[in-house]
Scaffold this motif. Structure first.
Motif, PDB file in Angstrom:
ATOM      1  N   MET A   1       0.831  -1.187   0.000  1.00 30.37           N
ATOM      2  CA  MET A   1       0.000   0.000   0.000  1.00 30.37           C
ATOM      3  C   MET A   1       0.876   1.251   0.000  1.00 30.37           C
ATOM      4  N   THR A   2       0.503   2.211  -0.775  1.00 28.69           N
ATOM      5  CA  THR A   2       1.239   3.475  -0.758  1.00 28.69           C
ATOM      6  C   THR A   2       0.822   4.271   0.477  1.00 28.69           C
ATOM      7  N   MET A   3       1.569   5.297   0.761  1.00 29.86           N
ATOM      8  CA  MET A   3       1.256   6.122   1.934  1.00 29.86           C
ATOM      9  C   MET A   3      -0.137   6.722   1.819  1.00 29.86           C
ATOM     10  N   THR A   4      -0.532   7.142   0.625  1.00 31.16           N
ATOM     11  CA  THR A   4      -1.865   7.715   0.428  1.00 31.16           C
ATOM     12  C   THR A   4      -2.940   6.673   0.726  1.00 31.16           C
ATOM     13  N   GLU A   5      -2.750   5.442   0.241  1.00 32.45           N
ATOM     14  CA  GLU A   5      -3.726   4.386   0.510  1.00 32.45           C
ATOM     15  C   GLU A   5      -3.792   4.069   2.001  1.00 32.45           C
ATOM     16  N   SER A   6      -2.630   4.079   2.671  1.00 34.81           N
ATOM     17  CA  SER A   6      -2.632   3.707   4.086  1.00 34.81           C
ATOM     18  C   SER A   6      -3.391   4.726   4.933  1.00 34.81           C
ATOM     19  N   THR A   7      -3.430   5.994   4.505  1.00 28.33           N
ATOM     20  CA  THR A   7      -4.204   6.964   5.276  1.00 28.33           C
ATOM     21  C   THR A   7      -5.686   6.887   4.902  1.00 28.33           C
ATOM     22  N   ARG A   8      -5.974   6.392   3.713  1.00 29.39           N
ATOM     23  CA  ARG A   8      -7.371   6.211   3.314  1.00 29.39           C
ATOM     24  C   ARG A   8      -7.999   5.075   4.107  1.00 29.39           C
ATOM     25  N   TYR A   9      -7.227   4.005   4.354  1.00 31.89           N
ATOM     26  CA  TYR A   9      -7.743   2.807   5.016  1.00 31.89           C
ATOM     27  C   TYR A   9      -6.916   2.571   6.279  1.00 31.89           C
ATOM     28  N   SER A  10      -7.365   3.136   7.376  1.00 30.13           N
ATOM     29  CA  SER A  10      -6.582   3.048   8.601  1.00 30.13           C
ATOM     30  C   SER A  10      -7.500   2.897   9.810  1.00 30.13           C
ATOM     31  N   ILE A  11      -7.225   1.860  10.596  1.00 29.20           N
ATOM     32  CA  ILE A  11      -8.014   1.564  11.794  1.00 29.20           C
ATOM     33  C   ILE A  11      -7.077   1.517  12.989  1.00 29.20           C
ATOM     34  N   GLU A  12      -7.465   2.175  14.066  1.00 27.61           N
ATOM     35  CA  GLU A  12      -6.704   2.171  15.309  1.00 27.61           C
ATOM     36  C   GLU A  12      -7.416   1.243  16.292  1.00 27.61           C
ATOM     37  N   VAL A  13      -6.653   0.385  16.967  1.00 24.19           N
ATOM     38  CA  VAL A  13      -7.230  -0.591  17.892  1.00 24.19           C
ATOM     39  C   VAL A  13      -6.597  -0.414  19.269  1.00 24.19           C
ATOM     40  N   ASP A  14      -7.424  -0.186  20.286  1.00 22.66           N
ATOM     41  CA  ASP A  14      -6.961  -0.096  21.677  1.00 22.66           C
ATOM     42  C   ASP A  14      -7.607  -1.217  22.478  1.00 22.66           C
ATOM     43  N   VAL A  15      -6.818  -1.842  23.373  1.00 24.12           N
ATOM     44  CA  VAL A  15      -7.286  -2.989  24.146  1.00 24.12           C
ATOM     45  C   VAL A  15      -7.078  -2.749  25.633  1.00 24.12           C
ATOM     46  N   GLU A  16      -8.095  -3.094  26.433  1.00 22.02           N
ATOM     47  CA  GLU A  16      -8.017  -3.026  27.900  1.00 22.02           C
ATOM     48  C   GLU A  16      -8.397  -4.394  28.463  1.00 22.02           C
ATOM     49  N   PRO A  17      -7.390  -5.244  28.789  1.00 23.25           N
ATOM     50  CA  PRO A  17      -7.700  -6.563  29.350  1.00 23.25           C
ATOM     51  C   PRO A  17      -7.949  -6.493  30.851  1.00 23.25           C
ATOM     52  N   ALA A  18      -8.701  -7.470  31.368  1.00 22.73           N
ATOM     53  CA  ALA A  18      -8.961  -7.559  32.808  1.00 22.73           C
ATOM     54  C   ALA A  18      -9.134  -9.026  33.207  1.00 22.73           C
ATOM     55  N   TYR A  19      -8.664  -9.359  34.398  1.00 20.53           N
ATOM     56  CA  TYR A  19      -8.831 -10.705  34.950  1.00 20.53           C
ATOM     57  C   TYR A  19     -10.172 -10.767  35.672  1.00 20.53           C
ATOM     58  N   LEU A  20     -10.942 -11.829  35.438  1.00 19.58           N
ATOM     59  CA  LEU A  20     -12.252 -11.983  36.078  1.00 19.58           C
ATOM     60  C   LEU A  20     -12.146 -13.019  37.199  1.00 19.58           C
ATOM     61  N   ASP A  21     -11.805 -12.529  38.366  1.00 24.24           N
ATOM     62  CA  ASP A  21     -11.584 -13.381  39.532  1.00 24.24           C
ATOM     63  C   ASP A  21     -12.813 -14.220  39.867  1.00 24.24           C
ATOM     64  N   GLU A  22     -14.000 -13.608  39.808  1.00 21.13           N
ATOM     65  CA  GLU A  22     -15.224 -14.293  40.214  1.00 21.13           C
ATOM     66  C   GLU A  22     -15.615 -15.429  39.261  1.00 21.13           C
ATOM     67  N   GLU A  23     -15.126 -15.399  38.019  1.00 21.88           N
ATOM     68  CA  GLU A  23     -15.441 -16.458  37.059  1.00 21.88           C
ATOM     69  C   GLU A  23     -14.321 -17.491  36.924  1.00 21.88           C
ATOM     70  N   SER A  24     -13.163 -17.181  37.481  1.00 17.88           N
ATOM     71  CA  SER A  24     -12.008 -18.075  37.362  1.00 17.88           C
ATOM     72  C   SER A  24     -12.004 -19.117  38.476  1.00 17.88           C
ATOM     73  N   GLU A  25     -11.425 -20.260  38.164  1.00 20.18           N
ATOM     74  CA  GLU A  25     -11.245 -21.339  39.141  1.00 20.18           C
ATOM     75  C   GLU A  25      -9.815 -21.848  39.009  1.00 20.18           C
ATOM     76  N   PRO A  26      -8.857 -21.152  39.656  1.00 24.91           N
ATOM     77  CA  PRO A  26      -7.442 -21.517  39.502  1.00 24.91           C
ATOM     78  C   PRO A  26      -7.147 -22.977  39.842  1.00 24.91           C
TER      79      PRO A  26
END
Length: 129
Positions: free
Chosen positions: A1-26
């Motif tokens: 992809m050229t630089m122009t195409e990459s700005t036309r088609y661009s998605i930003e992804v942010d992730v926030e993980p969390a541990y679910l203590d109440e559903e886990s069974e270590p």
């Protein structure tokens, strides 16, 4: 992809993980995590999220792949500057693991492109220092 195409088609992804203590069974090797993802169209062309591909890895190096249509039962249409936020989950047999993957999107002009989901760590309490 050229630089122009990459700005036309661009998605930003942010992730926030969390541990679910109440559903886990270590004691049963069941560690449950949620992750909240914000997908933002930072490109110039509206696009629909068509499918997802995840690679989930536990602390033993065992990988599991997940593929499917959309996310949480939806195929959100993202206008430029707009986003979509959802929460989903994963279960591991170990207290630590990681996930990464990609989304396939179809732009309104007919171009299909991929948005990478950067690797993130899933960790139970007191497992990472």
């Amino acid at each position: 992809m050229t630089m122009t195409e990459s700005t036309r088609y661009s998605i930003e992804v942010d992730v926030e993980p969390a541990y679910l203590d109440e559903e886990s069974e270590p004691e049963e090797d069941r560690f449950v995590f949620s992750y909240t993802i914000t997908i933002r169209n930072v490109g110039d062309v509206p696009a629909r999220l068509i499918s997802r591909h995840w690679v989930i890895t536990n602390a033993n190096g065992e990988e599991r792949e997940v593929r499917g249509d959309g996310v949480v039962g939806e195929q959100p249409h993202l206008e430029p500057g707009k986003g979509f936020r959802y929460t989903s989950g994963a279960m591991l047999e170990t207290p630590v693991g990681s996930m990464h993957g990609s989304y396939e999107l179809l732009a309104d002009d007919g171009v299909t492109f991929t948005a990478e989901i950067p690797a993130f760590t899933l960790a139970g309490p007191r497992t990472l220092h």
